[in-house]
Structure formats: structure tokens, C-alpha cells
Scaffold this active site. Structure first.
Site, PDB file in Angstrom:
ATOM      1  N   LYS A  52       0.851  -1.199   0.000  1.00  0.00           N
ATOM      2  CA  LYS A  52       0.000   0.000   0.000  1.00  0.00           C
ATOM      3  C   LYS A  52       0.888   1.250   0.000  1.00  0.00           C
ATOM      4  CE  LYS A  52      -0.243  -0.106   5.073  1.00  0.00           C
ATOM      5  NZ  LYS A  52      -1.063  -0.514   6.233  1.00  0.00           N
ATOM      6  N   ARG A  97     -10.502  -0.147  14.411  1.00  0.00           N
ATOM      7  CA  ARG A  97     -10.537   0.525  13.107  1.00  0.00           C
ATOM      8  C   ARG A  97     -11.563  -0.216  12.263  1.00  0.00           C
ATOM      9  NH1 ARG A  97      -4.278   1.829  11.559  1.00  0.00           N
ATOM     10  NH2 ARG A  97      -4.648  -0.018  10.285  1.00  0.00           N
ATOM     11  N   TYR A 137      16.991  30.656   2.995  1.00  0.00           N
ATOM     12  CA  TYR A 137      15.977  31.561   3.532  1.00  0.00           C
ATOM     13  C   TYR A 137      16.174  31.849   5.020  1.00  0.00           C
ATOM     14  CZ  TYR A 137      13.185  30.299  -0.610  1.00  0.00           C
ATOM     15  OH  TYR A 137      12.727  30.078  -1.872  1.00  0.00           O
ATOM     16  N   MET A 166      11.618  24.084  -1.215  1.00  0.00           N
ATOM     17  CA  MET A 166      10.691  23.142  -1.840  1.00  0.00           C
ATOM     18  C   MET A 166      11.428  22.203  -2.779  1.00  0.00           C
ATOM     19  SD  MET A 166       7.205  23.837  -4.047  1.00  0.00           S
ATOM     20  CE  MET A 166       6.430  24.867  -2.829  1.00  0.00           C
TER      21      MET A 166
HETATM   22  C1  LIG Z   1      -0.289  -1.551   6.830  1.00  0.00           C
HETATM   23  C2  LIG Z   1      -0.852  -2.845   7.278  1.00  0.00           C
HETATM   24  C3  LIG Z   1      -0.031  -3.981   7.446  1.00  0.00           C
HETATM   25  C4  LIG Z   1       1.479  -3.928   7.327  1.00  0.00           C
HETATM   26  O1  LIG Z   1       2.012  -3.335   8.483  1.00  0.00           O
HETATM   27  P1  LIG Z   1       3.610  -3.315   8.732  1.00  0.00           P
HETATM   28  O2  LIG Z   1       3.749  -2.843  10.120  1.00  0.00           O
HETATM   29  O3  LIG Z   1       4.168  -2.364   7.740  1.00  0.00           O
HETATM   30  O4  LIG Z   1       4.082  -4.706   8.520  1.00  0.00           O
HETATM   31  C5  LIG Z   1      -0.637  -5.181   7.740  1.00  0.00           C
HETATM   32  N1  LIG Z   1      -1.978  -5.269   7.903  1.00  0.00           N
HETATM   33  C6  LIG Z   1      -2.798  -4.201   7.783  1.00  0.00           C
HETATM   34  C7  LIG Z   1      -4.249  -4.378   7.986  1.00  0.00           C
HETATM   35  C8  LIG Z   1      -2.261  -2.946   7.486  1.00  0.00           C
HETATM   36  O5  LIG Z   1      -3.074  -1.892   7.382  1.00  0.00           O
END
Ligand SMILES: *Cc1c(COP(=O)(O)O)cnc(C)c1O
Length: 373
Positions: free
Chosen positions: A31, A129, A259, A308
Site C-alpha cells: 500500500k 478501526r 531563507y 521546496m
Molecule cells: C499496513 C498494514 C499492514 C502492514 O504493516 P507493517 O507494520 O508495515 O508490517 C498489515 N496489515 C494491515 C491491515 C495494514 O493496514
């Protein structure tokens, strides 16, 4: 002039190490654009090393991986209320399902596509969550069993995510997960994959491995722990953030830099300009914090405010041997002499995850096969 070199062998090594450590299936989480490394590069490397599934949060990221030619199993679990599961079923994306409404939507998508949909039930065991909460389990499991018996869906997995709130809480969440698996079995569903552990529990808690783990940050060679380095965990950081010197300027003592002149050179020195800035995910607040980069193999301090697009390095002692175009490494594997990304994370009071995932779109991701090639 701005490159995040992504070591494909490092990702393969890390995934292989995790497979050896757990003995079960490995789901590699890519992700956030592969934690900033490039999702397709990461997914391909993960499958090369024997990953069973790659996973994203969003369906959009999952579909983009298919479009990029990733043919293996892809899972995603965080759905907008208007997400089109028809696209997911058509592209053979496995979906994490958190509630009855998502389940019914997936079943309709499967029927209208004329295809069986593959799902993993996502359960909340204490993180608060997404995922179904325990009071919703029995109804969700009963309907899932019906749809599986009807051939509308295949339940490939059941999973939950830990809060990383200590060993006692991990055990409590695992006990709830066990209870869910038993109730699911009683409803007539026995998924192939049971996955609870992300990187931290995968590396530190063998009793939480079940028959699959879901690792993100560890696959990229970064430590999920504040008190353990990548090397101590047998991992190799995959990203080397590189740029080059685009200007060199000798300056007298008393010269103000960038800056606001919050840095003033105490002695005559040489300043090197490097074209990376906060548009590229280099935190502006690093300014004045003592952060350093590697120039010609030597550690040199970042001076003055980060812009930037660019920042400045005091390269005084190296001036005679530097030329325009010489490489500058902002972070990488400390075993190769580069600053570890954890320096920035520590100075910014955040975690390595946030730094790598924040590397911006102007930075070219370049997969490399071996060190720098
Ligand atoms: C992001 C995520 C992971 C991976 O987490 P890491 O700590 O990077 O290994 C696994 N499961 C879910 C549901 C996540 O959101």
C-alpha cells in the site's frame, strides 16, 4: 537528478527471510505506493521471492497493480462507500470484507460478473478501526457460509490487525481471533489462510504467526521497532535516496545560507547545492537539526533551510575533490555507510514508515538488480 534506487535483491532477501522465519504463507503489503518504493516494483520482487499474495489498502491501488501487469493474487481491504466491487471481481482482486453491506455488495458483483468472488473476512479484535466487531460476527459468518455454499463467494482468508499495544494486548487480540475462527468453523467456513501478524509480530512473536503473516515495512528492509536496527533483524533496507551536486560555491566566513539565514558560515567554506526539497518528501523541519548526507562517501551536514526543491550541504573539507554531478546519498543502508532513514524519522519524531512513504512523485523510482546497477 532525484532517484530512489530500489534494490530488488534486498526486497527478495527480506521476503525470503520472513518466509524462513514463519514457515507459512507471506502476504506482502505494498500500500501507499509500496511504502514509497513503487508498488509494482515491490509486488514483482515479492512474488519472485515466493510471496503468496500482495496487498494494498485501496481497491484503486490494487487495480493499478493489475494494470501494471502484476498477475498474482492481490488483496485489498479499505473500501470507500461508493467502491465498485464489480471492477474488483472482474480483475480477480481478493477483497477484505468488514461488514454485511460489503458482503452483499460483493455477492451482487459476483452474480453480475458471472464469477465467484474471493474474500478474506476482516475482523476487529481490538484495534477499533475497520473489521467486523465481535457482536457482528455470527450474522456475518452465517451469511458468508450461505454465499460460499451457493458458490457465489470463496472465503480464502480470515484476518485481523494488532494494535501493537504490548504483549498482553496481543494475546487478548489473538484469543478473540481464535474465538472468531472457531465460530466461523461452527458456521461451516474454514478459510485457507488465517493472518494476524504484521511486521512487528512477525519478527517478535512466533506464537502469533498462524499460517500466514502480512508484512509491509519489514519487506522493505526497515525495522518496525525503535530499539532494533534493520541489520539486527537480518533485513536490508531497499531504498537508497540519491541526488547529485548541481552547484558548488566557495564562500567567506559570515555568509548566510538559504531563507532566513538561520545558518551562517563560521569559517570560509564550500557549499554544495542538491536539488531535493520538501516537494520530494524531505521534511522542511530537518533544517538546523544536525541531519547529514553522504557526499563522496563522507558524512556532511545539511545547512540552512530546506526549500521546496533544493537544500545545501557544507562540503568544506572535501571541496578540492568534488565536481558537479557527484553523487549525494540522503539515506540508505547504513551497512553501506549511508545515513539510515531512521535519523530523519527520529529528528522528525515520527517513524521510518512515514518518511519513505512520503517520498514525492518527482523522485524517480529505479529498480536496481544489485548494488547500484
Ligand atoms: C499496513 C498494514 C499492514 C502492514 O504493516 P507493517 O507494520 O508495515 O508490517 C498489515 N496489515 C494491515 C491491515 C495494514 O493496514
Amino acid at each position: 537528478m532525484r532517484v530512489a534506487e530500489i534494490s530488488v535483491p534486498a526486497i527478495r532477501h527480506n521476503v525470503t527471510r520472513i518466509r524462513e522465519l514463519t514457515g507459512g504463507a507471506v502476504i506482502v503489503v505494498v500500500k501507499g505506493g509500496g511504502y514509497g518504493h513503487g508498488a509494482a516494483i515491490a509486488a514483482a520482487a515479492a512474488f519472485d521471492a515466493g510471496a503468496e499474495i500482495v496487498a494494498t489498502a485501496d481497491l484503486e491501488e490494487a487495480l493499478a497493480l493489475r494494470d501494471a501487469g502484476i498477475a498474482g493474487a492481490i488483496l485489498c481491504w479499505l473500501h470507500g462507500v461508493r467502491a465498485d466491487f464489480g471492477d474488483a471481481v472482474a480483475a480477480d482482486i481478493e477483497l477484505g470484507i468488514s461488514d454485511l453491506a460489503q458482503l452483499e455488495k460483493l455477492a451482487s458483483a459476483a452474480l453480475s460478473q458471472g464469477k465467484r468472488a474471493t474474500l478474506h473476512l476482516k475482523l476487529d479484535t481490538g484495534l477499533s478501526r475497520n473489521g467486523a466487531s465481535p457482536d457482528a460476527w455470527d450474522a456475518l459468518f452465517a451469511r458468508t457460509a450461505e454465499l460460499e455454499a451457493a458458490g457465489t463467494v470463496r472465503v480464502r482468508g480470515v484476518f485481523s490487525h494488532l494494535a501493537n499495544a504490548g504483549d498482553e494486548n496481543d494475546r487478548l487480540q489473538a484469543a478473540r481471533f481464535d474465538d472468531a475462527i472457531a465460530r466461523l468453523a461452527a458456521a461451516g467456513v474454514d478459510p485457507e489462510l488465517k493472518h494476524l501478524a504484521a511486521s512487528a509480530a512477525t519478527l517478535a512473536s512466533p506464537h502469533l504467526h498462524y499460517n500466514a503473516v502480512r508484512v509491509g515495512v519489514a519487506a522493505f528492509g526497515l525495522s518496525p521497532f525503535a530499539d532494533k536496527t534493520s541489520a539486527q533483524l537480518g533485513l536490508i533496507p531497499a531504498m537508497t535516496l540519491r541526488s547529485e551536486i548541481v552547484a558548488l560555491r566557495g564562500v567567506p566566513a559570515g555568509t548566510g545560507v538559504s531563507y532566513g539565514f538561520n545558518h551562517v558560515c563560521e569559517t570560509p567554506t564550500t557549499l554544495a547545492l542538491v536539488p531535493v526539497g520538501y516537494a520530494d518528501g524531505m521534511p522542511r523541519a530537518l533544517n538546523g537539526s544536525g541531519a547529514w548526507v553522504t557526499v563522496a562517501g563522507e558524512p556532511r551536514p545539511i545547512v540552512g533551510r530546506i526549500g521546496m526543491d533544493q537544500f545545501i550541504v557544507d562540503v568544506g573539507p572535501l571541496a578540492g575533490r568534488l565536481s558537479l554531478g557527484d553523487p549525494v546519498v540522503l539515506f540508505g543502508d547504513p551497512e553501506r555507510g549511508y545515513p539510515p532513514v531512521e535519523i530523519w524519522a527520529g529528528l522528525m519524531r515520527t517513524i521510518n514508515y512515514e518518511i519513505v512513504v512520503g517520498i514525492g512523485p518527482r523522485v524517480l523510482r529505479v529498480p536496481v538488480d544489485e548494488d547500484g546497477k
